[in-house]
Scaffold this motif. Structure first.
Motif, PDB file in Angstrom:
ATOM      1  N   LEU A   1     -16.266 -24.277 -38.924  1.00 44.21           N
ATOM      2  CA  LEU A   1     -15.426 -24.902 -40.175  1.00 44.21           C
ATOM      3  C   LEU A   1     -14.118 -25.752 -39.510  1.00 44.21           C
ATOM      4  O   LEU A   1     -13.524 -26.670 -40.104  1.00 44.21           O
ATOM      5  CB  LEU A   1     -14.995 -23.813 -40.952  1.00 44.21           C
ATOM      6  CG  LEU A   1     -15.962 -23.183 -41.956  1.00 44.21           C
ATOM      7  CD1 LEU A   1     -15.636 -21.987 -42.570  1.00 44.21           C
ATOM      8  CD2 LEU A   1     -16.588 -24.202 -42.621  1.00 44.21           C
ATOM      9  N   LYS A   2     -13.384 -25.109 -38.313  1.00 44.89           N
ATOM     10  CA  LYS A   2     -12.384 -25.643 -37.970  1.00 44.89           C
ATOM     11  C   LYS A   2     -12.692 -27.001 -37.302  1.00 44.89           C
ATOM     12  O   LYS A   2     -11.723 -27.815 -37.301  1.00 44.89           O
ATOM     13  CB  LYS A   2     -11.786 -24.550 -36.861  1.00 44.89           C
ATOM     14  CG  LYS A   2     -10.502 -25.131 -36.098  1.00 44.89           C
ATOM     15  CD  LYS A   2      -9.376 -25.114 -37.089  1.00 44.89           C
ATOM     16  CE  LYS A   2      -7.994 -25.564 -36.591  1.00 44.89           C
ATOM     17  NZ  LYS A   2      -6.881 -25.372 -37.835  1.00 44.89           N
ATOM     18  N   GLN A   3     -13.953 -27.100 -36.796  1.00 45.12           N
ATOM     19  CA  GLN A   3     -14.288 -28.498 -36.222  1.00 45.12           C
ATOM     20  C   GLN A   3     -14.602 -29.506 -37.401  1.00 45.12           C
ATOM     21  O   GLN A   3     -14.261 -30.547 -37.154  1.00 45.12           O
ATOM     22  CB  GLN A   3     -15.464 -28.346 -35.418  1.00 45.12           C
ATOM     23  CG  GLN A   3     -16.142 -29.561 -34.743  1.00 45.12           C
ATOM     24  CD  GLN A   3     -15.041 -30.221 -33.696  1.00 45.12           C
ATOM     25  OE1 GLN A   3     -14.613 -29.557 -32.812  1.00 45.12           O
ATOM     26  NE2 GLN A   3     -14.720 -31.406 -33.924  1.00 45.12           N
ATOM     27  N   PHE A   4     -15.047 -29.019 -38.320  1.00 47.69           N
ATOM     28  CA  PHE A   4     -15.162 -29.681 -39.529  1.00 47.69           C
ATOM     29  C   PHE A   4     -13.863 -30.244 -40.253  1.00 47.69           C
ATOM     30  O   PHE A   4     -13.583 -31.530 -40.681  1.00 47.69           O
ATOM     31  CB  PHE A   4     -15.759 -29.150 -40.722  1.00 47.69           C
ATOM     32  CG  PHE A   4     -17.440 -29.023 -40.635  1.00 47.69           C
ATOM     33  CD1 PHE A   4     -18.100 -30.096 -39.847  1.00 47.69           C
ATOM     34  CD2 PHE A   4     -18.361 -27.903 -41.065  1.00 47.69           C
ATOM     35  CE1 PHE A   4     -19.393 -30.143 -39.640  1.00 47.69           C
ATOM     36  CE2 PHE A   4     -19.628 -27.815 -40.739  1.00 47.69           C
ATOM     37  CZ  PHE A   4     -20.040 -28.932 -40.224  1.00 47.69           C
ATOM     38  N   GLU A   5     -12.864 -29.595 -40.243  1.00 46.52           N
ATOM     39  CA  GLU A   5     -11.645 -29.871 -40.591  1.00 46.52           C
ATOM     40  C   GLU A   5     -10.758 -30.873 -39.554  1.00 46.52           C
ATOM     41  O   GLU A   5     -10.303 -31.657 -40.107  1.00 46.52           O
ATOM     42  CB  GLU A   5     -10.633 -28.287 -40.746  1.00 46.52           C
ATOM     43  CG  GLU A   5      -9.326 -28.887 -41.261  1.00 46.52           C
ATOM     44  CD  GLU A   5      -8.479 -27.418 -41.349  1.00 46.52           C
ATOM     45  OE1 GLU A   5      -7.858 -27.387 -42.381  1.00 46.52           O
ATOM     46  OE2 GLU A   5      -8.396 -26.640 -40.411  1.00 46.52           O
ATOM     47  N   THR A   6     -11.159 -30.664 -38.284  1.00 42.34           N
ATOM     48  CA  THR A   6     -10.599 -31.568 -37.330  1.00 42.34           C
ATOM     49  C   THR A   6     -11.174 -32.976 -37.567  1.00 42.34           C
ATOM     50  O   THR A   6     -10.605 -34.022 -37.552  1.00 42.34           O
ATOM     51  CB  THR A   6     -10.838 -31.020 -35.977  1.00 42.34           C
ATOM     52  OG1 THR A   6     -10.254 -29.855 -35.841  1.00 42.34           O
ATOM     53  CG2 THR A   6     -10.442 -31.958 -34.966  1.00 42.34           C
ATOM     54  N   ASP A   7     -12.373 -32.835 -37.779  1.00 44.52           N
ATOM     55  CA  ASP A   7     -13.159 -34.251 -37.979  1.00 44.52           C
ATOM     56  C   ASP A   7     -12.867 -34.937 -39.383  1.00 44.52           C
ATOM     57  O   ASP A   7     -13.388 -35.928 -39.873  1.00 44.52           O
ATOM     58  CB  ASP A   7     -14.713 -34.117 -37.908  1.00 44.52           C
ATOM     59  CG  ASP A   7     -15.237 -33.485 -36.791  1.00 44.52           C
ATOM     60  OD1 ASP A   7     -14.438 -33.521 -35.785  1.00 44.52           O
ATOM     61  OD2 ASP A   7     -16.442 -32.977 -36.653  1.00 44.52           O
ATOM     62  N   GLY A   8     -12.112 -34.237 -40.262  1.00 47.80           N
ATOM     63  CA  GLY A   8     -11.796 -34.607 -41.466  1.00 47.80           C
ATOM     64  C   GLY A   8     -12.791 -34.427 -42.834  1.00 47.80           C
ATOM     65  O   GLY A   8     -12.804 -35.034 -43.610  1.00 47.80           O
ATOM     66  N   THR A   9     -13.969 -33.350 -42.308  1.00 46.48           N
ATOM     67  CA  THR A   9     -14.951 -33.418 -43.477  1.00 46.48           C
ATOM     68  C   THR A   9     -14.684 -32.371 -44.567  1.00 46.48           C
ATOM     69  O   THR A   9     -14.965 -32.458 -45.617  1.00 46.48           O
ATOM     70  CB  THR A   9     -16.388 -32.689 -42.656  1.00 46.48           C
ATOM     71  OG1 THR A   9     -16.569 -33.456 -41.647  1.00 46.48           O
ATOM     72  CG2 THR A   9     -17.304 -32.226 -43.705  1.00 46.48           C
ATOM     73  N   LEU A  10     -13.484 -31.499 -44.181  1.00 48.43           N
ATOM     74  CA  LEU A  10     -13.075 -30.305 -45.244  1.00 48.43           C
ATOM     75  C   LEU A  10     -11.530 -29.942 -45.071  1.00 48.43           C
ATOM     76  O   LEU A  10     -11.030 -30.507 -44.004  1.00 48.43           O
ATOM     77  CB  LEU A  10     -14.001 -29.134 -45.257  1.00 48.43           C
ATOM     78  CG  LEU A  10     -14.531 -28.757 -44.277  1.00 48.43           C
ATOM     79  CD1 LEU A  10     -13.346 -27.704 -43.352  1.00 48.43           C
ATOM     80  CD2 LEU A  10     -15.640 -27.752 -44.256  1.00 48.43           C
ATOM     81  N   ILE A  11     -11.164 -29.291 -45.912  1.00 48.33           N
ATOM     82  CA  ILE A  11      -9.797 -28.848 -45.656  1.00 48.33           C
ATOM     83  C   ILE A  11      -9.906 -27.176 -46.112  1.00 48.33           C
ATOM     84  O   ILE A  11     -10.549 -26.871 -46.870  1.00 48.33           O
ATOM     85  CB  ILE A  11      -8.978 -29.392 -46.757  1.00 48.33           C
ATOM     86  CG1 ILE A  11      -8.623 -30.809 -46.576  1.00 48.33           C
ATOM     87  CG2 ILE A  11      -7.207 -28.612 -46.688  1.00 48.33           C
ATOM     88  CD1 ILE A  11      -7.860 -31.340 -47.606  1.00 48.33           C
ATOM     89  N   LEU A  12      -9.281 -26.540 -45.065  1.00 45.49           N
ATOM     90  CA  LEU A  12      -9.464 -24.839 -44.931  1.00 45.49           C
ATOM     91  C   LEU A  12      -7.999 -24.427 -45.701  1.00 45.49           C
ATOM     92  O   LEU A  12      -7.151 -24.871 -45.301  1.00 45.49           O
ATOM     93  CB  LEU A  12      -9.378 -24.496 -43.561  1.00 45.49           C
ATOM     94  CG  LEU A  12     -10.945 -24.685 -42.840  1.00 45.49           C
ATOM     95  CD1 LEU A  12     -10.794 -24.213 -41.469  1.00 45.49           C
ATOM     96  CD2 LEU A  12     -11.974 -24.415 -43.637  1.00 45.49           C
ATOM     97  N   GLY A  13      -8.177 -23.536 -46.628  1.00 47.22           N
ATOM     98  CA  GLY A  13      -7.178 -22.969 -47.202  1.00 47.22           C
ATOM     99  C   GLY A  13      -7.378 -21.343 -47.088  1.00 47.22           C
ATOM    100  O   GLY A  13      -8.198 -20.922 -46.473  1.00 47.22           O
ATOM    101  N   ARG A  14      -6.407 -20.542 -47.928  1.00 44.94           N
ATOM    102  CA  ARG A  14      -6.517 -19.275 -47.728  1.00 44.94           C
ATOM    103  C   ARG A  14      -7.634 -18.911 -48.763  1.00 44.94           C
ATOM    104  O   ARG A  14      -7.556 -18.762 -50.130  1.00 44.94           O
ATOM    105  CB  ARG A  14      -5.239 -18.812 -48.256  1.00 44.94           C
ATOM    106  CG  ARG A  14      -5.225 -17.257 -48.046  1.00 44.94           C
ATOM    107  CD  ARG A  14      -3.717 -16.361 -48.323  1.00 44.94           C
ATOM    108  NE  ARG A  14      -3.682 -15.020 -47.963  1.00 44.94           N
ATOM    109  CZ  ARG A  14      -3.420 -14.679 -46.698  1.00 44.94           C
ATOM    110  NH1 ARG A  14      -3.152 -15.496 -45.512  1.00 44.94           N
ATOM    111  NH2 ARG A  14      -3.332 -13.540 -46.207  1.00 44.94           N
ATOM    112  N   GLY A  15      -8.852 -18.247 -48.042  1.00 41.66           N
ATOM    113  CA  GLY A  15      -9.832 -18.052 -49.029  1.00 41.66           C
ATOM    114  C   GLY A  15     -10.451 -19.343 -49.737  1.00 41.66           C
ATOM    115  O   GLY A  15     -11.297 -18.879 -50.610  1.00 41.66           O
ATOM    116  N   THR A  16     -10.321 -20.381 -49.545  1.00 40.05           N
ATOM    117  CA  THR A  16     -10.820 -21.717 -50.020  1.00 40.05           C
ATOM    118  C   THR A  16     -11.361 -22.494 -49.050  1.00 40.05           C
ATOM    119  O   THR A  16     -10.961 -22.794 -47.894  1.00 40.05           O
ATOM    120  CB  THR A  16     -10.092 -22.238 -51.033  1.00 40.05           C
ATOM    121  OG1 THR A  16      -8.797 -22.672 -50.314  1.00 40.05           O
ATOM    122  CG2 THR A  16      -9.217 -21.294 -52.115  1.00 40.05           C
ATOM    123  N   ILE A  17     -12.581 -23.465 -49.351  1.00 38.56           N
ATOM    124  CA  ILE A  17     -12.835 -24.533 -48.527  1.00 38.56           C
ATOM    125  C   ILE A  17     -13.028 -25.718 -49.308  1.00 38.56           C
ATOM    126  O   ILE A  17     -13.661 -25.664 -50.473  1.00 38.56           O
ATOM    127  CB  ILE A  17     -14.168 -24.199 -47.847  1.00 38.56           C
ATOM    128  CG1 ILE A  17     -14.275 -23.033 -46.888  1.00 38.56           C
ATOM    129  CG2 ILE A  17     -14.785 -25.295 -47.131  1.00 38.56           C
ATOM    130  CD1 ILE A  17     -15.267 -22.479 -46.448  1.00 38.56           C
TER     131      ILE A  17
END
Length: 209
Positions: free
Chosen positions: A190-206
């Motif tokens: 998930l962290k890699q996806f966030e770095t790639d701009g695929t998603l945004i990680l939140g507290r208990g949310t994606i």
């Protein structure tokens, strides 16, 4: 659910009046809170759950890991419980309430006689096996052949489409349980996806972009 008769507005595949009468007479309506256990692994299944409201999560566990098999939605039942009840075998799965839910609890002793007597019940049983068999094949193919990063994205996109929102309420541990892997693996990808701009990680949310 205001009246027991309202169940046939949900279970539309069982129109026969005699069958509806039998269902009302023989079955019990039960309410469950989220995460309540409905069927345990190793339990002998004596009742078949038909979902009226909410949903049931069906999965298997091995050691500390889970593998999601399918969800049971309103108007549907659980194939694995159907099979275990029909053949009087111990359940191979665990079923929990995925949300607050109401089910119609049907005695398994009714399954076979109703199949012989009611065409719509027989069709309901056969279609349940066909639908779940297809879903289990999809799970097997995904686990056997797809990389975990693809499985994560497929799962998130499916959830987003189902809930009609890009922001999904789910923790890393819950996602790991759904996909039968570990939280560490999920967090790394998930962290890699966030770095790639695929998603945004939140507290208990994606949130998918």
């Amino acid at each position: 659910m205001q009246m027991r008769e309202d169940i046939f507005k949900i279970i539309t595949s069982l129109p026969e009046k005699d069958l509806q009468h039998q269902l009302l007479e023989q079955s019990t309506m039960l309410n469950y809170d989220k995460n309540d256990v409905i069927v345990r692994e190793g339990q002998y299944v004596k009742t078949l759950p038909i979902v009226l409201e909410g949903s049931i999560r069906v999965f298997q566990t091995k050691e500390d890991r889970e593998i999601l098999l399918y969800y049971v939605e309103p108007g549907q039942t659980c194939m694995m419980s159907l099979s275990a009840g029909f053949f009087n075998q111990a359940s191979a799965i665990k079923a929990v309430a995925a949300s607050t839910c109401t089910i119609l609890s049907v005695p398994t002793r009714c399954i076979a006689p109703w199949q012989r007597r009611f065409d719509s019940w027989n069709s309901f049983v056969l279609k349940t096996f066909r639908k779940r068999y297809g879903e289990l094949l999809t799970v097997f193919e995904s686990v056997a052949f797809d990389h975990i990063d693809k499985r994560i994205l497929d799962y998130l996109r499916h959830r987003a489409k189902k809930t009609n929102t890009r922001q999904i309420q789910i923790s890393h541990q819950m996602l790991a349980d759904e996909l039968g892997t570990t939280r560490v693996v999920i967090s790394r990808i998930l962290k890699q996806f966030e770095t790639d701009g695929t998603l945004i990680l939140g507290r208990g949310t994606i949130e998918l972009k």
